[in-house]
Design a protein around this motif. Structure first.
Motif, mmCIF file in Angstrom:
data_model
loop_
_atom_site.group_PDB
_atom_site.id
_atom_site.type_symbol
_atom_site.label_atom_id
_atom_site.label_comp_id
_atom_site.label_asym_id
_atom_site.label_seq_id
_atom_site.Cartn_x
_atom_site.Cartn_y
_atom_site.Cartn_z
ATOM 1 N N GLU A 399 0.864 -1.171 0.000
ATOM 2 C CA GLU A 399 0.000 0.000 0.000
ATOM 3 C C GLU A 399 0.899 1.219 0.000
ATOM 4 N N SER A 400 0.699 2.092 -0.960
ATOM 5 C CA SER A 400 1.658 3.171 -1.191
ATOM 6 C C SER A 400 1.524 4.334 -0.231
ATOM 7 N N GLY A 401 0.391 4.492 0.414
ATOM 8 C CA GLY A 401 0.178 5.644 1.264
ATOM 9 C C GLY A 401 -0.786 6.628 0.624
ATOM 10 N N VAL A 402 -1.172 7.625 1.400
ATOM 11 C CA VAL A 402 -2.187 8.580 0.950
ATOM 12 C C VAL A 402 -1.591 9.561 -0.053
ATOM 13 N N GLY A 403 -2.320 9.834 -1.114
ATOM 14 C CA GLY A 403 -1.954 10.914 -2.023
ATOM 15 C C GLY A 403 -1.239 10.518 -3.289
ATOM 16 N N ILE A 404 -0.895 9.258 -3.453
ATOM 17 C CA ILE A 404 -0.164 8.875 -4.652
ATOM 18 C C ILE A 404 -1.139 8.563 -5.788
ATOM 19 N N ASN A 405 -0.772 8.956 -6.991
ATOM 20 C CA ASN A 405 -1.558 8.689 -8.181
ATOM 21 C C ASN A 405 -1.278 7.281 -8.676
ATOM 22 N N ALA A 406 -2.343 6.512 -8.951
ATOM 23 C CA ALA A 406 -2.169 5.118 -9.352
ATOM 24 C C ALA A 406 -1.409 4.996 -10.660
ATOM 25 N N ASN A 407 -1.639 5.896 -11.599
ATOM 26 C CA ASN A 407 -0.915 5.852 -12.878
ATOM 27 C C ASN A 407 0.574 6.118 -12.666
ATOM 28 N N GLU A 408 0.870 7.096 -11.812
ATOM 29 C CA GLU A 408 2.273 7.394 -11.494
ATOM 30 C C GLU A 408 2.943 6.195 -10.841
ATOM 31 N N LEU A 409 2.227 5.548 -9.934
ATOM 32 C CA LEU A 409 2.752 4.382 -9.246
ATOM 33 C C LEU A 409 3.104 3.269 -10.233
ATOM 34 N N LEU A 410 2.191 2.958 -11.155
ATOM 35 C CA LEU A 410 2.421 1.874 -12.108
ATOM 36 C C LEU A 410 3.564 2.199 -13.061
ATOM 37 N N CYS A 411 3.655 3.441 -13.490
ATOM 38 C CA CYS A 411 4.682 3.819 -14.467
ATOM 39 C C CYS A 411 6.087 3.853 -13.872
ATOM 40 N N GLN A 412 6.189 4.162 -12.585
ATOM 41 C CA GLN A 412 7.507 4.366 -11.986
ATOM 42 C C GLN A 412 7.984 3.181 -11.138
ATOM 43 N N MET A 413 7.095 2.246 -10.862
ATOM 44 C CA MET A 413 7.486 1.102 -10.050
ATOM 45 C C MET A 413 8.484 0.225 -10.793
ATOM 46 N N ALA A 414 9.490 -0.264 -10.079
ATOM 47 C CA ALA A 414 10.498 -1.152 -10.680
ATOM 48 C C ALA A 414 10.537 -2.452 -9.876
ATOM 49 N N LEU A 415 10.198 -3.539 -10.532
ATOM 50 C CA LEU A 415 10.106 -4.831 -9.857
ATOM 51 C C LEU A 415 11.113 -5.814 -10.435
ATOM 52 N N PRO A 416 11.613 -6.743 -9.607
ATOM 53 C CA PRO A 416 12.535 -7.768 -10.126
ATOM 54 C C PRO A 416 11.791 -8.794 -10.970
ATOM 55 N N GLU A 417 12.471 -9.387 -11.919
ATOM 56 C CA GLU A 417 11.854 -10.395 -12.780
ATOM 57 C C GLU A 417 11.409 -11.626 -11.992
ATOM 58 N N SER A 418 12.023 -11.860 -10.846
ATOM 59 C CA SER A 418 11.696 -13.044 -10.037
ATOM 60 C C SER A 418 10.293 -12.977 -9.441
ATOM 61 N N LEU A 419 9.726 -11.767 -9.350
ATOM 62 C CA LEU A 419 8.435 -11.584 -8.694
ATOM 63 C C LEU A 419 7.333 -12.349 -9.415
ATOM 64 N N GLU A 420 6.592 -13.159 -8.661
ATOM 65 C CA GLU A 420 5.516 -13.975 -9.229
ATOM 66 C C GLU A 420 4.135 -13.412 -8.913
ATOM 67 N N ILE A 421 3.955 -12.865 -7.707
ATOM 68 C CA ILE A 421 2.655 -12.326 -7.301
ATOM 69 C C ILE A 421 2.850 -10.944 -6.688
ATOM 70 N N ILE A 422 2.104 -9.968 -7.192
ATOM 71 C CA ILE A 422 2.107 -8.636 -6.583
ATOM 72 C C ILE A 422 0.672 -8.227 -6.294
ATOM 73 N N LYS A 423 0.463 -7.703 -5.095
ATOM 74 C CA LYS A 423 -0.862 -7.244 -4.675
ATOM 75 C C LYS A 423 -0.744 -5.800 -4.217
ATOM 76 N N ILE A 424 -1.514 -4.889 -4.846
ATOM 77 C CA ILE A 424 -1.414 -3.464 -4.556
ATOM 78 C C ILE A 424 -2.797 -2.899 -4.252
ATOM 79 N N ARG A 425 -2.887 -2.107 -3.194
ATOM 80 C CA ARG A 425 -4.091 -1.313 -2.955
ATOM 81 C C ARG A 425 -3.873 0.048 -3.607
ATOM 82 N N MET A 426 -4.717 0.379 -4.578
ATOM 83 C CA MET A 426 -4.550 1.659 -5.274
ATOM 84 C C MET A 426 -5.862 2.076 -5.925
ATOM 85 N N GLY A 427 -5.843 3.294 -6.513
ATOM 86 C CA GLY A 427 -7.033 3.871 -7.111
ATOM 87 C C GLY A 427 -7.150 3.557 -8.594
#
Length: 488
Positions: A399-427
């Motif tokens: 959960e990113s915290g209050v005030g973050i834009n969901a589009n900004e979050l998705l565009c700027q997030m950097a995840l490792p290739e090993s990641l199999e499951i990601i769960k995000i609370r967002m708008g």
């Protein structure tokens, strides 16, 4: 064919059977299967958490009738003299059922006696005898029966008894280990759970346990009386091979002796769960290292920001799993010290609240983590960016915290290739942002082994995916799920 299975193997198979229905079916296979299954089934009535509707509980309470059938003439005569109707209970049982009660939840016996007596006692009999005298007599006789027939008890839980409803039992429960033969039966105890019973009359039981039991592997302790804290500290200290310890102090003010008792198990303790423990009086300079501990759970503990608490945090050099949950003060230095000490050995982290510095500490120290959960940012927001060192991360809940834009979050997030499951609370987010997110995570058509779960925020409770969203999801092949606002 069934009779050709070696008895030792059959015992292991049936011991791992999760369904009582299957166990009952195994009784009908042949005499060997029946003989093996009966002891397993008759560990359950007093040793398994019991719940269900009234009909189910009445059926389970019939074990009391069977125990009465196993009583000798002297005990049955005592019951008859106290106006028990034993007409439905035979004079002889097929098996020695009390000898199989190796696991014991005290509340099961108390509640089953209450239910059973309601079925056999007529309404015109003396109410005091029915509600006070008879339950006490039957409780004591059944416990004596088990002590006399059972060779050992390896699990004993002081749960399911409430002082308000079962006040007349407390003194009996407190003195059960003073019965002849009880010390020998309980000396092999491996699991002890204490909860719900907070009464001074329990002191004899606790004192007896300290003298009798020193080979316990698992302890789950809850207390809110001074004498209980003193007893539990001593009880923990005398154990020789304690592996799993859970303490719920109910906000008790002085837990110093209890915490220091943990040091005695620095080479055996594998899991430690502390709930509502107050570190106000904690003196940790001589605490030392708990070199065997692998799992640490901390819930709503107080004064962890004290300097002495940092000695506690620096004790767990082999920690692989850390769970932290609080609605109280936030001990940032304490948590960072946990990460710094355990370092790359830490593999699983759950924080119900975090700060930017906490996230940076994870990036700095915990590069071998495989599962990470970060909820409820304390202030502002953070966009997770993992570097190439995080090659083993498999599951990430965020959960990113209050005030973050969901589009900004998705565009700027950097995840490792090993990641199999990601769960995000967002708008609300658009299809282009989702595409950029997938591009940084996996190649087109190769996301079939990856799962993306979106948990809606309050503001996005009516948000639905468009055709463009589905097109992007299909293009990358990622498993996608959007959860309802209040789903777990």
């Amino acid at each position: 064919m069934a009779t050709k299975i070696p008895t030792e193997i059959l015992i292991k198979i049936l011991n791992n059977c999760q369904s009582t229905r299957d166990l009952y079916s195994s009784l009908l296979v042949n005499r060997i299967w029946c003989k093996v299954t009966i002891p397993i089934l008759w560990e359950l009535p007093l040793g398994q958490e019991c719940w269900g509707d009234d009909k189910t509980l009445r059926k389970k309470a019939l074990c009391i009738r069977t125990y009465i059938s196993c009583m000798d003439t002297h005990a049955r005569t005592l019951l008859i003299q106290n106006e028990f109707d034993l007409s439905s209970s035979s004079h002889q049982a097929t098996f020695d059922y009390p000898s199989f009660a190796h696991k014991f939840i005290i509340g099961n016996l108390v509640n089953f006696i209450s239910i059973y007596l309601q079925q056999i006692v007529s309404s015109d009999q003396d109410n005091y005898k029915n509600t006070i005298t008879k339950p006490r007599i039957l409780f004591l006789e059944i416990f004596k029966l088990i002590i006399n027939r059972c060779k050992f008890v390896n699990s004993f839980e002081m749960t399911g008894v409430h002082i308000k409803n079962h006040f007349h039992y407390i003194d009996l429960i407190g003195s059960i280990l003073e019965l002849p033969g009880a010390p020998k039966v309980f000396e092999k105890l491996e699991t002890f759970v204490s909860a719900t019973i907070h009464d001074e009359r329990m002191r004899p039981l606790y004192e007896s346990l300290t003298l009798i039991c020193d080979n316990i592997l698992n302890m789950n302790l809850s207390f809110d009386l001074p004498f209980q804290e003193q007893f539990f500290a001593k009880f923990i200290s005398v154990q020789k091979r304690l592996e799993n310890l859970s303490i719920d102090a109910n906000y008790y003010q002085d837990c110093n002796s209890l915490l220091l008792a943990i040091v005695n198990h620095k080479e055996t303790l594998k899991s430690l769960h502390l709930k509502s423990v107050n570190f106000f009086h904690f003196e940790g300079k001589s605490f030392g290292q708990i070199i065997s501990l692998q799992e640490l759970y901390i819930e709503n503990c107080y004064r962890l920001q004290k300097s002495d608490s940092l000695f506690f945090a620096s004790s767990f050099t082999q920690l692989s799993s850390f769970y932290f949950h609080t609605f109280q003060e936030y001990p940032q230095e304490f948590i960072i010290k946990i990460f710094e000490t355990a370092n790359t050995k830490l593999r699983k982290i759950y924080l119900n609240s975090y700060t930017t510095d906490i996230f940076l500490a994870i990036l700095n120290y915990c590069t071998n983590i495989i599962r990470l959960t970060l909820h409820n940012k304390r202030s502002g927001h953070v966009i997770p960016r993992f570097n190439n060192n995080f090659s083993e991360l498999r599951r990430f809940s965020f959960e990113s915290g209050v005030g973050i834009n969901a589009n900004e979050l998705l565009c700027q997030m950097a995840l490792p290739e090993s990641l199999e499951i990601i769960k995000i609370r967002m708008g609300i987010f658009n299809a282009d942002s989702l595409r950029k997110f997938f591009e940084g995570w996996c190649c087109k058509g190769e996301g079939r082994n990856k799962k993306f779960i979106v948990k809606r925020t309050e503001q996005a409770r009516l948000f639905k995916l468009s055709d463009e969203h589905f097109k992007v999801i299909e293009e990358y092949g990622v498993q996608f799920n959007m959860e309802e606002l209040y789903s777990k």
